[in-house]
Design an enzyme around this catalytic site. Structure first.
Site, short mmCIF file in Angstrom:
data_model
loop_
_atom_site.label_atom_id
_atom_site.label_comp_id
_atom_site.label_asym_id
_atom_site.label_seq_id
_atom_site.Cartn_x
_atom_site.Cartn_y
_atom_site.Cartn_z
N LYS A 27 4.22 60.20 49.62
CA LYS A 27 5.22 61.15 50.13
C LYS A 27 6.62 60.83 49.63
CE LYS A 27 3.78 60.02 54.27
NZ LYS A 27 2.56 59.28 53.96
N GLY B 127 6.25 53.43 55.43
CA GLY B 127 6.79 52.72 54.26
C GLY B 127 6.68 53.67 53.09
N HIS B 128 7.80 54.24 52.69
CA HIS B 128 7.80 55.23 51.61
C HIS B 128 8.42 54.62 50.36
CE1 HIS B 128 7.58 58.73 54.73
NE2 HIS B 128 6.58 57.89 54.81
N GLN C 269 3.35 58.99 57.92
CA GLN C 269 1.92 58.81 58.18
C GLN C 269 1.14 59.94 57.50
OE1 GLN C 269 4.08 58.34 61.35
NE2 GLN C 269 4.29 56.48 60.18
N ASP D 133 0.30 57.03 53.25
CA ASP D 133 0.50 56.39 51.94
C ASP D 133 0.03 57.24 50.76
OD1 ASP D 133 1.43 54.21 53.41
OD2 ASP D 133 -0.58 53.34 53.54
P1 GDP Z 1 4.00 57.08 51.24
O1 GDP Z 1 3.96 56.28 52.47
O2 GDP Z 1 3.18 58.32 51.34
O3 GDP Z 1 5.38 57.37 50.73
O4 GDP Z 1 3.27 56.20 50.11
P2 GDP Z 1 3.49 54.61 49.86
O5 GDP Z 1 4.79 54.40 49.24
O6 GDP Z 1 3.16 53.84 51.09
O7 GDP Z 1 2.28 54.32 48.88
C1 GDP Z 1 2.14 54.97 47.67
C2 GDP Z 1 2.13 53.91 46.56
O8 GDP Z 1 1.65 54.48 45.36
C3 GDP Z 1 3.52 53.39 46.23
O9 GDP Z 1 3.42 52.06 45.79
C4 GDP Z 1 3.97 54.30 45.08
O10 GDP Z 1 4.91 53.67 44.23
C5 GDP Z 1 2.67 54.49 44.36
N1 GDP Z 1 2.49 55.78 43.68
C6 GDP Z 1 2.91 57.01 44.06
N2 GDP Z 1 2.44 57.95 43.21
C7 GDP Z 1 1.71 57.30 42.28
C8 GDP Z 1 0.92 57.71 41.16
O11 GDP Z 1 0.79 58.89 40.85
N3 GDP Z 1 0.30 56.72 40.46
C9 GDP Z 1 0.39 55.41 40.78
N4 GDP Z 1 -0.28 54.53 40.03
N5 GDP Z 1 1.10 54.99 41.83
C10 GDP Z 1 1.74 55.92 42.58
P1 IMO Z 2 3.39 56.13 55.82
O1 IMO Z 2 4.48 57.05 56.31
C1 IMO Z 2 -0.51 54.33 56.59
C2 IMO Z 2 -1.47 53.36 60.74
C3 IMO Z 2 -1.58 51.90 61.10
C4 IMO Z 2 -2.56 51.98 62.23
C5 IMO Z 2 -2.22 53.28 62.93
C6 IMO Z 2 -1.30 53.10 64.14
O2 IMO Z 2 3.86 55.02 54.98
O3 IMO Z 2 2.28 56.92 55.21
P2 IMO Z 2 1.24 52.43 64.53
O4 IMO Z 2 2.09 51.39 63.90
O5 IMO Z 2 1.73 53.82 64.32
O6 IMO Z 2 0.95 52.13 65.95
O7 IMO Z 2 -0.18 52.32 63.77
O8 IMO Z 2 -1.56 54.07 61.96
N1 IMO Z 2 -0.19 53.75 60.11
C7 IMO Z 2 -0.06 54.03 58.80
N2 IMO Z 2 -0.95 53.98 57.80
N3 IMO Z 2 0.75 54.78 56.35
C8 IMO Z 2 1.65 54.87 57.35
O9 IMO Z 2 2.86 55.44 57.18
C9 IMO Z 2 1.28 54.45 58.64
N4 IMO Z 2 1.91 54.37 59.83
C10 IMO Z 2 1.00 53.95 60.72
O10 IMO Z 2 -2.02 51.13 60.02
O11 IMO Z 2 -3.87 52.11 61.71
MG MG Z 3 3.46 54.31 53.11
#
Ligand code: GDP
Ligand code: IMO
Ligand code: MG
Length: 423
Positions: free
Chosen positions: A16, A40-41, A223, A13
């Site tokens: 990415k 979840g991107h 991840q 998270d």
């Molecule tokens: P990913 O899994 O690495 O793609 O990241 P996620 O989407 O799960 O979580 C990142 C969260 O932070 C999302 O809700 C994005 O919209 C938000 N986000 C990304 N970059 C920034 C930033 O620079 N500032 C803020 N406030 N939010 C951001």
């Molecule tokens: P993105 O791509 C954050 C975590 C889960 C759990 C562990 C194992 O959005 O960054 P799994 O479902 O793979 O068996 O879970 O890994 N986990 C993540 N945490 N971002 C993710 O993906 C994750 N994918 C799995 O919360 O601790």
């Molecule tokens: Mg994510």
């Protein structure tokens, strides 16, 4: 060398999706190389938010081919939902979305096994997203799995049944859980028709031909490096190689094709699910980071644990990934703090160290913090480095100094355009 990689340097998270989307225009192909719908991107484009789980984050850029690589595990039900949701936006993408024949399939019973295994662990549970990731990769390495290419074989139904029956027998070893196999199976088989609409490719040939033709490729990780099956905080990890090495096996390319490794870290740190997290905060600051950063899982909606940035952890993941460029995201979330902190070292058994111990769970780790005056000024959304308050610049410089590497991109908001590019 034609392949650049984007991956997370923490526990996932890191942002990415946003960074892949921002940089995708420089490439002809964007390829996911591991993970599955546990990811979840999030992308925010002109005020609209999109969450991608299996589809690569280059999908919003016209003309770019998006590949779901062989290292990915696919739940056809989730993928169909994702495709339907994306279709509502009116963008045309189905002819640009390719899927590797060697990618493994998540069966409904893989999800049940995930749930049963987690339930049996009680308070030691991993905190899995329960998407069936672990059991599917277990069947892959155990040489029992079903792959996308199998769908087209006449033996597919019987292979499916034999794997499902094996899972049902395994499930009997666990305390019972509720499921509706008949209903889920019906949905699963129906969703295979959607999967068949995508172009199924021999990923290794496809990507290597693209390289030969001079195309530019971006590999998108899921991840984070601390969730890597080999180098993460085992057993609180996911079941794939989330680090750079996963790109080679997850797409079928040689290591010498990899050029830039773009590693992403938040300006602080989060983790969702169980497992060690040395700089985790249990106070008002942690709560504030979570609230301002809206730290809730993009896949499960669970609140993310929050803490300060952790330098030993980042130096470790810079090392195992061979990172060449750093992206610092969510700096804006730290806009309103009187004081912020950098976890610059660990103290373990009274000794200071910059290295991670073998098992972060068995050691009492006390982070050694470098306190910093907060800038306490709103700079959210800026794409101009000069507009950052001086104290925010000092914070960035200190992190660069401790990591011994420059920070190339600074993200200041969820929107595509809220990004500082430093030449
Ligand atoms: P990913 O899994 O690495 O793609 O990241 P996620 O989407 O799960 O979580 C990142 C969260 O932070 C999302 O809700 C994005 O919209 C938000 N986000 C990304 N970059 C920034 C930033 O620079 N500032 C803020 N406030 N939010 C951001
Ligand atoms: P993105 O791509 C954050 C975590 C889960 C759990 C562990 C194992 O959005 O960054 P799994 O479902 O793979 O068996 O879970 O890994 N986990 C993540 N945490 N971002 C993710 O993906 C994750 N994918 C799995 O919360 O601790
Ligand atoms: Mg994510």
């Amino acid at each position: 060398m034609a392949v650049d990689v984007i991956l997370g340097l923490q526990w996932g998270d890191e942002g990415k999706g946003k960074i892949v989307d921002f940089l995708a225009n420089k490439y002809q192909l964007v390829c996911r190389f591991q993970g599955g719908p546990n990811a979840g991107h999030t992308l925010k484009i002109e005020g609209k938010k999109f969450v991608l789980h299996t589809i690569p984050s280059g999908i919003f850029r016209e003309n770019i081919i998006n590949v779901i690589g062989n290292g990915v595990v696919i739940d056809p039900i989730t993928l169909e939902k994702e495709i339907n949701k994306l279709s509502e936006t009116g963008i045309s993408f189905l002819d640009r979305l390719y899927v590797a024949k060697k990618a493994h399939l998540i069966l409904p019973t893989h999800r049940y096994l995930d749930a049963a295994s987690e339930a049996s662990k009680g308070k030691h549970k991993i905190g899995s997203t329960l998407k069936g990731i672990g059991p599917t990769y277990m069947d892959k390495t155990g040489r029992n799995g079903l792959r996308v290419g199998d769908i087209y074989e006449s033996s597919f139904n019987s292979k499916y049944k034999s794997l499902r029956d094996k899972h049902l027998a395994l499930l009997r070893q666990y305390p019972p859980i509720d499921f509706d196999l008949e209903g889920e199976e019906e949905k699963w088989f129906a969703s295979l028709n959607q999967l068949k609409q995508l172009k199924a490719i021999d990923c290794e040939y496809f990507v290597n031909k693209a390289i030969k033709e001079g195309k530019q490729i971006l590999a998108e990780g899921a991840q984070g490096s601390m969730l890597d099956i080999d180098f993460g905080t085992y057993p609180f990890v996911t079941s794939s190689n989330t680090i750079t090495s996963g790109v080679c096996s997850g797409l079928g390319i040689a290591p010498q094709q990899i050029r830039e490794v773009i590693g992403i870290t938040k300006a602080y740190c989060t983790r969702v699910g169980g497992g060690p997290f040395p700089t985790e905060l249990f106070d008002g600051d942690g709560q504030k980071l979570g609230e301002i950063g809206m730290e809730f899982g993009a896949t499960t909606g669970r609140p993310r644990r929050c803490g300060w940035i952790d330098i030993p952890q980042l130096k470790y993941t810079l090392m195992i990934n061979g990172v060449t460029q750093i992206v610092l995201t969510k700096l804006d979330v730290m806009d309103h703090f009187e004081e912020v902190k950098i976890g610059s070292k660990y103290s373990i058994d009274g000794e200071e160290t910059g290295e991670l111990p073998y098992d972060l769970m068995t050691k009492e780790i006390t982070p050694v913090y470098t306190p910093f005056k907060g800038w306490n000024k709103d700079m959210a959304g800026t794409s101009d480095y000069d507009k950052l308050p001086d104290l925010a610049k000092d914070y960035v410089t200190k992190i660069e100094e401790l990591l011994e590497m420059p920070i190339k991109y600074i993200s200041t908001g969820p929107e595509r355009k809220s990004l500082i590019v430093r030449e």
